[in-house]
Write an enzyme that holds these catalytic residues in place. Structure first.
Site, PDB file in Angstrom:
ATOM      1  N   GLY A  93       0.831  -1.202   0.000  1.00 30.62           N
ATOM      2  CA  GLY A  93       0.000   0.000   0.000  1.00 30.62           C
ATOM      3  C   GLY A  93       0.859   1.243   0.000  1.00 30.62           C
ATOM      4  N   GLY A  95       0.414   5.702   0.334  1.00 33.79           N
ATOM      5  CA  GLY A  95      -0.468   6.842   0.514  1.00 33.79           C
ATOM      6  C   GLY A  95       0.310   8.130   0.587  1.00 33.79           C
ATOM      7  N   ALA A  96      -0.378   9.177   0.999  1.00 36.11           N
ATOM      8  CA  ALA A  96       0.221  10.510   0.991  1.00 36.11           C
ATOM      9  C   ALA A  96       1.310  10.665   2.044  1.00 36.11           C
ATOM     10  CB  ALA A  96      -0.867  11.552   1.226  1.00 36.11           C
ATOM     11  N   PHE A  97       1.209   9.912   3.153  1.00 32.00           N
ATOM     12  CA  PHE A  97       2.133  10.122   4.263  1.00 32.00           C
ATOM     13  C   PHE A  97       3.051   8.938   4.526  1.00 32.00           C
ATOM     14  CE2 PHE A  97      -1.765  12.580   5.172  1.00 32.00           C
ATOM     15  CZ  PHE A  97      -1.226  13.834   5.013  1.00 32.00           C
ATOM     16  N   GLY A  98       3.001   7.918   3.689  1.00 37.67           N
ATOM     17  CA  GLY A  98       3.874   6.777   3.913  1.00 37.67           C
ATOM     18  C   GLY A  98       3.429   5.559   3.119  1.00 37.67           C
ATOM     19  N   GLU A  99       3.875   4.399   3.592  1.00 39.94           N
ATOM     20  CA  GLU A  99       3.609   3.150   2.880  1.00 39.94           C
ATOM     21  C   GLU A  99       3.150   2.068   3.853  1.00 39.94           C
ATOM     22  OE1 GLU A  99       6.943   3.442  -0.684  1.00 39.94           O
ATOM     23  OE2 GLU A  99       7.481   2.424   1.188  1.00 39.94           O
ATOM     24  N   VAL A 100       2.594   0.997   3.286  1.00 42.07           N
ATOM     25  CA  VAL A 100       2.263  -0.197   4.053  1.00 42.07           C
ATOM     26  C   VAL A 100       3.080  -1.354   3.479  1.00 42.07           C
ATOM     27  CG1 VAL A 100       0.469  -1.776   4.822  1.00 42.07           C
ATOM     28  CG2 VAL A 100      -0.070   0.647   4.499  1.00 42.07           C
ATOM     29  N   LYS A 115       2.494  -0.321   8.787  1.00 40.79           N
ATOM     30  CA  LYS A 115       2.151   1.001   8.271  1.00 40.79           C
ATOM     31  C   LYS A 115       3.199   1.998   8.740  1.00 40.79           C
ATOM     32  CE  LYS A 115      -1.759   4.238   8.021  1.00 40.79           C
ATOM     33  NZ  LYS A 115      -3.161   4.437   8.412  1.00 40.79           N
ATOM     34  N   ASP A 209     -14.240   8.569   7.977  1.00 39.62           N
ATOM     35  CA  ASP A 209     -13.645   8.258   6.666  1.00 39.62           C
ATOM     36  C   ASP A 209     -14.022   6.844   6.235  1.00 39.62           C
ATOM     37  OD1 ASP A 209     -12.156   8.995   4.417  1.00 39.62           O
ATOM     38  OD2 ASP A 209     -10.298   8.163   5.215  1.00 39.62           O
TER      39      ASP A 209
END
Length: 458
Positions: A93, A95-100, A115, A209
């Site tokens: 995964g 996203g805007a602030f990091g990864e999974v 995460k 969300d």
């Protein structure tokens, strides 16, 4: 120089006072929580032994084993956990602030989803309260409807959440795979989502969300709620405002792939073509957010039921009701939902399903669920649902999982062979004077540290 009698403190002094206050509060709060957790584990053991009607000698033996585990837990809690304790297997995964990442803990062999969130980005984007809320709810939520967190820790650059890996993917991937779901399939996923959402409402949290991306599927295809980065609760630490007024947002903030509105089939196809891009963008999509949340003037737990109504519409129709050419236009449609929540005649659904959607996507003060979750569960659409045993029954759509590390239900990402030291180098170092805001982020779960072999998937 301050005038006589002026007691105003400098910003530096205020920071030090706040840091000291937070440190003391968290220290004693942790002591109390640890004691409560120990008492709960002992109470559970006694209850289990009573149910099994064990003889006295066996009870004593189990109590002794439990005491040894508690001692081991205290010892292991004092050990420092870091990236070096995990082997990076694959990026699952982004996203805007990091990864999974899919990771394996080296000493136990357990598989987890890790995460990673960049601290500097959390500070720059004022996300500290949100990441705190996510960490807190994952610690508190001890039920099968919420993704379980086993550890959380940090280094100079990043925050890390070590969570159970759910190989079934998520509802976004499921909905993209199928054009539409049947009403029977939709009933299953919406019912499980209701139980998941209600489980965090009972902890006095509001998710805010709820969307298909955050409804994960376990290895049997059952729902678990995740991604509490925008979750808000009763704590002051969770009250940071998040939503910007999309009517003033810059177009470059969003993915702006055109969306054809000619017919339902084309609309569904173009929605799917841009859906992944929106999922991984900085802002994401406002399609599922309740209108009162955008107002920022006050909202209740029922904003999550609105989001569920939007998801139900997407399950049956193939795309959400307010999807548009841009998030700005989607925002406009959400805010004027009374004229834009329509059902395409070429995709007929039952009157009961339509009624449920319109009851969830309604004015906040008249929304189904305002008087409690039972009013939603009692809706005719859920006739025949075995609420007490739904998780024990087969899922509506079976999940194919070949192994503990099967990622076939996730998107493919480049740089899947990235090393831990590269993760740290990607982050920017935090200003040490501001790093105290992440105090008390570290967490270790009892089962994660004391159990060997496979972790139970509850």
């Amino acid at each position: 120089m301050a005038a006589p009698g002026n007691t105003a403190m400098s910003g530096h002094t205020l920071d030090k006072v706040t840091k000291a206050k937070v440190t003391i509060e968290t220290f004693y709060s942790n002591l109390m929580n640890q004691q409560l957790e120990r008492e709960e584990r002992m109470s559970l053991l006694e209850k289990t032994m009573n149910n099994e009607e064990l003889p006295t000698d066996e009870r004593d033996r189990r109590r002794e084993q439990h005491a040894l585990k508690e001692t081991e837990f205290l010892r292991l809690k004092r050990t420092r956990l870091g990236l070096g304790d995990f082997e990076m297997l694959k990026v699952i995964g982004r996203g805007a602030f990091g990864e999974v990442h899919l990771v394996q803990k080296k000493d136990t062999g357990h598989i987890y989803a890790m995460k990673m969130l960049r601290k500097k980005d959390m500070m720059d984007k004022e996300q500290v309260a949100h990441v705190r809320a996510e960490r807190d709810i994952l610690v508190q939520a001890e039920n099968p409807w919420v993704v379980k967190m086993f550890y959380s820790f940090q280094d100079t650059y990043n925050l890390y959440l070590i969570m159970e890996f759910l190989p079934g993917g998520d509802m976004m991937t499921l909905l993209m795979k199928y054009d539409t779901l049947t009403e029977e399939q939709t009933q299953f996923y919406v019912a499980e989502a209701i139980l998941a959402i209600d489980s965090i409402h009972q902890l006095d949290f509001i998710h805010r969300d709820i969307k298909p991306d955050n409804l994960l599927l376990d290895d049997r295809g059952h729902v678990k709620l995740s991604d509490f980065g925008l979750c808000t609760g009763l704590k002051k630490a969770h009250s940071t405002d998040y939503y910007r007024d999309l009517s003033r947002a810059e177009p470059r903030d969003f993915a702006s792939k055109p969306l054809s509105l000619h017919d339902s089939r084309r609309k569904a196809e173009t929605w799917k073509s841009k859906r992944r891009q929106l999922a991984y963008s900085t802002v994401g999509t406002p399609d599922y957010i309740a209108p009162e949340v955008f107002h920022q003037a006050g909202y209740t737990k029922t904003c999550d039921w609105w989001s569920l109504g939007v998801i139900m519409y997407e399950c049956l129709i193939g795309y959400p009701p307010f999807c548009s050419e841009s998030p700005q236009e989607t925002y406009h449609k959400v805010m004027h939902w009374q004229t834009h929540l329509v059902f395409p005649p070429e995709l007929p659904i039952s009157d009961i399903a339509r009624d449920l959607i319109l009851s969830l996507c309604a004015e906040a003060d008249r929304r189904l669920g305002i008087d409690g979750v039972q009013t939603i569960r009692n809706h005719k659409f859920f006739r025949g649902v075995d609420w007490e045993h739904i998780r024990d029954r087969p899922a509506a759509i079976p999940v194919q999982v070949k192994s503990l590390t099967d990622t076939s239900n996730f998107d493919e990402f480049p740089d899947s062979d990235i090393k831990p030291e590269q993760l740290q180098q990607q982050g920017k170092e935090m200003d040490e004077s501001k790093d105290w805001v992440f105090i008390n982020y570290t967490y270790k779960r009892f089962e994660g540290l004391t159990q060997r072999g496979l972790l139970p998937n509850r």
